[in-house]
Design an enzyme around this catalytic site. Structure first.
Site, mmCIF file in Angstrom:
data_model
loop_
_atom_site.group_PDB
_atom_site.id
_atom_site.type_symbol
_atom_site.label_atom_id
_atom_site.label_comp_id
_atom_site.label_asym_id
_atom_site.label_seq_id
_atom_site.Cartn_x
_atom_site.Cartn_y
_atom_site.Cartn_z
ATOM 1 N N CYS A 165 1.021 -1.215 -0.103
ATOM 2 C CA CYS A 165 0.156 -0.009 0.046
ATOM 3 C C CYS A 165 0.837 1.128 0.103
ATOM 4 O O CYS A 165 0.334 2.479 -0.177
ATOM 5 C CB CYS A 165 -1.046 -0.158 1.116
ATOM 6 S SG CYS A 165 -1.897 -1.257 0.992
ATOM 7 N N HIS A 305 -2.705 7.454 7.026
ATOM 8 C CA HIS A 305 -2.871 6.149 6.270
ATOM 9 C C HIS A 305 -4.266 5.730 6.782
ATOM 10 O O HIS A 305 -4.960 5.107 5.803
ATOM 11 C CB HIS A 305 -1.863 4.982 6.762
ATOM 12 C CG HIS A 305 -2.015 3.939 6.024
ATOM 13 N ND1 HIS A 305 -2.151 3.896 4.698
ATOM 14 C CD2 HIS A 305 -1.970 2.675 6.330
ATOM 15 C CE1 HIS A 305 -2.074 2.501 4.201
ATOM 16 N NE2 HIS A 305 -2.150 1.792 5.325
ATOM 17 N N GLU A 316 -0.606 4.626 14.369
ATOM 18 C CA GLU A 316 -0.153 5.838 13.785
ATOM 19 C C GLU A 316 -0.341 6.823 14.388
ATOM 20 O O GLU A 316 0.504 7.867 14.231
ATOM 21 C CB GLU A 316 -0.953 5.959 12.390
ATOM 22 C CG GLU A 316 -0.584 7.054 11.375
ATOM 23 C CD GLU A 316 -1.352 6.999 10.125
ATOM 24 O OE1 GLU A 316 -0.997 7.771 9.106
ATOM 25 O OE2 GLU A 316 -2.259 6.338 9.819
ATOM 26 N N LYS A 337 -9.452 7.817 3.357
ATOM 27 C CA LYS A 337 -9.977 6.352 3.073
ATOM 28 C C LYS A 337 -11.484 6.271 3.607
ATOM 29 O O LYS A 337 -12.134 5.368 3.347
ATOM 30 C CB LYS A 337 -9.022 5.606 3.912
ATOM 31 C CG LYS A 337 -7.450 5.335 3.199
ATOM 32 C CD LYS A 337 -7.003 4.256 3.692
ATOM 33 C CE LYS A 337 -5.775 4.047 2.953
ATOM 34 N NZ LYS A 337 -4.653 4.999 3.255
ATOM 35 N N HIS A 342 -9.788 2.006 0.645
ATOM 36 C CA HIS A 342 -8.509 1.780 0.582
ATOM 37 C C HIS A 342 -7.834 1.341 -0.812
ATOM 38 O O HIS A 342 -8.177 0.089 -1.234
ATOM 39 C CB HIS A 342 -7.934 0.811 1.547
ATOM 40 C CG HIS A 342 -6.482 0.588 1.921
ATOM 41 N ND1 HIS A 342 -5.610 1.259 0.967
ATOM 42 C CD2 HIS A 342 -5.675 -0.028 2.845
ATOM 43 C CE1 HIS A 342 -4.289 1.086 1.472
ATOM 44 N NE2 HIS A 342 -4.370 0.441 2.537
ATOM 45 N N PHE A 403 1.627 -3.589 3.725
ATOM 46 C CA PHE A 403 1.892 -5.151 4.526
ATOM 47 C C PHE A 403 3.359 -5.364 4.074
ATOM 48 O O PHE A 403 3.882 -4.963 2.941
ATOM 49 C CB PHE A 403 0.906 -6.048 3.763
ATOM 50 C CG PHE A 403 -0.456 -6.074 4.164
ATOM 51 C CD1 PHE A 403 -0.616 -5.485 5.159
ATOM 52 C CD2 PHE A 403 -1.253 -6.934 3.245
ATOM 53 C CE1 PHE A 403 -1.978 -5.577 5.664
ATOM 54 C CE2 PHE A 403 -2.745 -6.959 3.892
ATOM 55 C CZ PHE A 403 -2.974 -6.251 4.938
#
Length: 417
Positions: A165, A305, A316, A337, A342, A403
């Site tokens: 991502c 994010h 985060e 998002k 996403h 990831f």
């Protein structure tokens, strides 16, 4: 050597809440949710039956029918967003040195629909390998920048970045570095993704990564809400054209903002879970600020994010609070998002566009779908819940994490000659 300055001179977007940049920005500032029941395939047996699909998109409106059939949707999206950005930037490549214009693109998965279709057809057969000759060229991630370069005759640096991502943010950082080191004048960057199909949704469901709020899809993406239950899958593309400042000025280009810094780091923790204390997130923002020559006091907005996962949002936020200290309380923080879902490898690109437009317009898009406060988050932090806010945005930071523990951040600031 003195590093060259890099500015943004063209934008293009194909998203679940708008098929061009003006519509995308209108959707963001009005708090529009792009989530809806999936129409691309039968979801009867799937745990998650909704996503943020691109809507009212017909590739043949932009590409010849024969050409469109040779392209996976993630490449179709890339070409359409790039066409908008090239026109937006007023580029006439015949008048420019195309040996110094490149394409650096990001995608996390690439041609998943093509792979699914070809393997499904093989499995239904008698074992004879009757594959489409375009199978491999349609599927590989680097084919997106390849097609863009071929379309416009661009012979500069040309490759793809893959960091889940964080892919398109890493692509922008690479483009930024090539230009400021004097190795290119212009680079088309960004990312695209198209994973809303049986394989993509089934795979992420198997990981328990997706929201299963099938009774209320439009509010399913709930970053920082107590009842968040996973991310909502999205698809689309974002294109950001980066250009060396003097080159842009020489051709009279309009300038949206200046890209002043990029940071990278790794969590080195787990294949999918973020570091529980946000150490990688803190490091990547620290690295971006150092690269930009800025301090935490210089940042007015962070496009986080913020995926709406139980662990990721906490990690985060811990990183922001730890790094920014008291400066965290005068920031605006938001997760777009909540509206787009996403977009995986394309997330960094469309969220960077959101940050750029926030800088340009002095408007911070909201984090929608907030209903219940989570005691895990400091209530003094401004998450820009539910409604866009007007404020001066001198500089905006955009985070993307992937990831594998990949982290990437970019910082855009108002352009000053």
């Amino acid at each position: 050597m003195e590093l060259k300055r890099v500015v943004v001179t063209g934008l293009g977007a194909l998203t679940p809440i708008g098929n061009n940049v003006p519509d995308f920005w209108e959707g963001l500032t009005n708090g529009v949710s792009g989530a809806a029941p999936i129409v691309g395939f039968d979801t009867e047996k799937f745990k998650t039956k909704f996503a943020c699909e691109v809507k009212n998109f017909n590739p043949e409106d932009f590409l010849e029918k024969k050409e469109a059939r040779k392209l996976d949707p993630f490449v179709q999206y890339a070409l359409v967003a790039t066409d908008e950005a090239v026109k937006d930037g007023g580029f006439d490549f015949e008048k420019l040195d195309t040996n110094r214009i490149g394409v650096i693109w990001g995608a996390g998965i690439g041609g998943l629909k093509t792979f699914l279709d070809e393997i499904s057809n093989f499995a239904k057969g008698d074992g004879t390998p009757r594959y489409n000759p375009f199978f491999i060229p349609k599927m590989i991630i680097d084919i997106a920048p390849g097609h863009i370069s071929i379309k416009y005759g661009l012979r500069g640096p040309n490759f793809a970045t893959v960091s889940a991502c964080a892919s398109s943010t890493n692509a922008m950082i690479d483009a930024f570095n090539y230009i400021r080191l004097g190795m290119a004048d212009v680079i088309i960057s960004g990312g695209s993704e198209a994973i809303i199909n049986e394989a993509g949704m089934g795979g992420f469901n198997a990981m328990h990564a997706l929201s299963t709020r099938n009774d209320d899809p439009t509010t399913a993406s709930r970053p920082f809400d107590k009842d968040r239950d996973g991310f909502v899958a999205g698809e689309g593309a974002g294109t950001i054209i980066l250009e060396e400042l003097e080159h842009a000025k020489a051709r009279g280009a309009k300038i949206y903002a200046e890209l002043v810094g990029g940071g990278m780091s790794a969590d080195a923790n787990h294949i999918t879970a973020p570091h529980p204390e946000g150490l990688g997130a803190r490091m990547v923002m620290t690295n971006a600020l150092k690269d930009a020559g800025l301090t935490t006091a210089d940042i007015d907005y962070i496009n986080v994010h913020g995926t709406s996962t139980p662990l990721g949002d906490i990690s985060e936020t811990k990183a922001i609070a730890d790094l920014f200290g008291e400066d965290a309380y005068r920031l605006n923080i938001s997760s777009t998002k909540s509206m787009t879902g996403h977009l995986l490898g394309a997330a960094g690109a469309i969220e960077a566009i959101a940050a750029i437009l926030a800088v340009q317009n002095d408007v911070v898009p909201p984090t929608i779908n907030h209903f219940t406060d989570d005691p895990a988050f400091d209530p003094k932090l401004n998450f820009t819940f539910n409604k866009a806010q007007k404020r001066e945005v001198r500089a905006a930071l955009s985070n993307t994490f992937g990831f594998g523990g990949h982290n990437a951040s970019v910082i855009f600031k108002k352009y000053e000659d």
